[in-house]
Write a protein that holds these residues in place. Structure first.
Motif, PDB file in Angstrom:
ATOM      1  N   TRP A  96     -60.592 -54.090  20.289  1.00 40.66           N
ATOM      2  CA  TRP A  96     -60.516 -52.781  19.631  1.00 40.66           C
ATOM      3  C   TRP A  96     -60.214 -51.739  20.713  1.00 40.66           C
ATOM      4  O   TRP A  96     -61.086 -51.304  21.430  1.00 40.66           O
ATOM      5  CB  TRP A  96     -61.825 -52.450  18.913  1.00 40.66           C
ATOM      6  N   SER A  97     -58.960 -51.376  20.830  1.00 40.27           N
ATOM      7  CA  SER A  97     -58.391 -50.519  21.875  1.00 40.27           C
ATOM      8  C   SER A  97     -58.220 -51.342  23.144  1.00 40.27           C
ATOM      9  O   SER A  97     -58.831 -52.411  23.303  1.00 40.27           O
ATOM     10  CB  SER A  97     -59.204 -49.256  22.145  1.00 40.27           C
ATOM     11  N   ASN A  98     -57.443 -50.815  24.076  1.00 37.70           N
ATOM     12  CA  ASN A  98     -57.201 -51.570  25.316  1.00 37.70           C
ATOM     13  C   ASN A  98     -58.205 -51.228  26.408  1.00 37.70           C
ATOM     14  O   ASN A  98     -58.055 -51.665  27.546  1.00 37.70           O
ATOM     15  CB  ASN A  98     -55.776 -51.339  25.825  1.00 37.70           C
ATOM     16  N   SER A  99     -59.257 -50.476  26.061  1.00 36.03           N
ATOM     17  CA  SER A  99     -60.237 -50.097  27.084  1.00 36.03           C
ATOM     18  C   SER A  99     -60.957 -51.313  27.653  1.00 36.03           C
ATOM     19  O   SER A  99     -61.330 -51.332  28.831  1.00 36.03           O
ATOM     20  CB  SER A  99     -61.256 -49.094  26.512  1.00 36.03           C
ATOM     21  N   ASP A 100     -61.155 -52.346  26.817  1.00 35.80           N
ATOM     22  CA  ASP A 100     -61.772 -53.568  27.338  1.00 35.80           C
ATOM     23  C   ASP A 100     -60.907 -54.215  28.416  1.00 35.80           C
ATOM     24  O   ASP A 100     -61.423 -54.850  29.339  1.00 35.80           O
ATOM     25  CB  ASP A 100     -62.010 -54.567  26.213  1.00 35.80           C
ATOM     26  N   LEU A 101     -59.602 -54.070  28.303  1.00 34.54           N
ATOM     27  CA  LEU A 101     -58.714 -54.652  29.309  1.00 34.54           C
ATOM     28  C   LEU A 101     -58.856 -53.945  30.657  1.00 34.54           C
ATOM     29  O   LEU A 101     -58.723 -54.571  31.702  1.00 34.54           O
ATOM     30  CB  LEU A 101     -57.268 -54.599  28.830  1.00 34.54           C
ATOM     31  N   PHE A 102     -59.108 -52.630  30.624  1.00 37.86           N
ATOM     32  CA  PHE A 102     -59.365 -51.912  31.873  1.00 37.86           C
ATOM     33  C   PHE A 102     -60.615 -52.483  32.544  1.00 37.86           C
ATOM     34  O   PHE A 102     -60.646 -52.691  33.760  1.00 37.86           O
ATOM     35  CB  PHE A 102     -59.564 -50.423  31.613  1.00 37.86           C
TER      36      PHE A 102
END
Length: 299
Positions: A96-102
């Protein structure tokens, strides 16, 4: 082909080696869906911090993860290894959003020295997908939407789920995917997250250009036409810089009019975004009351 929805909970911790705070992964949660988007398995692990014995009060309040639970968790390396084994090979990973990828990128580099990676190849930003579905249904959305708000808009109940815990957030995200799934549209959102280009793009920080001599600035973008007659105007002052704008006074020989031209340049990964404005000329532009940075003449 399975769908794996991954969610992370992280807390801010001071990383001595780089003299800064990082978002350290404390919990990994996920659900696995079959081709019909039915949940067939779940995953959740608490990660023991490698750099801090404490958790921030806000993190504890949101997630319910205590300092003792964290201290009894497994090392990040083992948690990532366990997730990869559980997720399997033939899958699409969603967050849910790319913040986890950061967080994944930062933790892999800082805490794991890239010795192990989350096995993510085919990837979809589920927030972006659902948000665009909602917009197509007439919902007005001006910023990134939360899981809870998206659920309300789609009349999906999250009763009984403990939001801000990784596994339950993944379960709710799975319900949103199921009620919005359009195979042809969904496949247009799949990205290859195994390429270095993907993470270069992800971690690139857009910024405003501050030097009039920057080679990214094109000469034609520094030209202005009169907003009355459309004739090219002559710049009669040097460029000045203030609040992300280059500013100069222009003179139209045809209208005998002075005006102020403002232009800003924002460097994105793929391009330079140019914004131009024409405003009324006022002598206050050159007064001490409105000091701006003096710049060299244009290229």
């Amino acid at each position: 082909m399975n769908f794996v929805i991954l969610d992370l909970e992280w807390d801010s911790a001071y990383f001595v080696k780089e003299h800064r705070f990082i978002n350290q992964i404390i919990q990994i949660g996920a659900v696995k869906l079959d081709e019909n988007l039915n949940i067939i398995d779940t995953f959740q692990k608490i990660v023991k911090s490698a750099i801090s014995k404490r958790l921030t009060p806000r993190f504890v309040e949101l997630t319910g993860i205590s300092k003792q639970m964290m201290s009894e968790g497994m090392p990040l390396y083992n948690a990532v290894e366990a997730f990869n084994n559980w997720a399997g090979k033939d899958k699409i990973i969603l967050t849910w959003s790319n913040s986890d990828l950061f967080a994944i990128y930062e933790n892999t580099r800082c805490l794991l020295d890239n010795k192990i990676q989350f096995d993510i190849k085919d990837y979809v930003d589920l927030q972006k997908y659902v948000q665009n579905i909602l917009k197509s249904k007439g919902h007005e959305i001006n910023s990134q939407i939360s899981l809870a708000n998206a659920s309300q808009m789609l009349s999906v109940s999250y009763e009984g789920l403990d939001l801000h815990t990784a596994k339950d957030d993944s379960i709710l995200a799975a319900q949103l995917l199921k009620c919005t799934y359009d195979k042809a549209l969904f496949e247009t959102y799949i990205r290859d997250a195994s390429s270095k280009e993907f993470y270069r793009r992800l971690t690139y920080k857009p910024h405003h250009l501050t030097s009039i001599k920057d080679r990214e600035i094109k000469k034609e973008d520094l030209k202005f036409s009169c907003d009355v007659c459309g004739v090219d105007a002559k710049r009669i002052t040097s460029w000045k810089y203030k609040n992300r704008w280059f500013i100069a006074t222009f003179y139209c020989k045809n209208c005998k009019k002075r005006f102020v031209g403002r232009v800003s340049f924002k460097k994105n990964y793929d391009n330079v975004q140019v914004k131009k404005r024409v405003t009324e000329y006022k002598k206050v532009e050159n007064s001490n009351a409105n000091k701006v940075q003096q710049l060299p003449e244009t290229m």
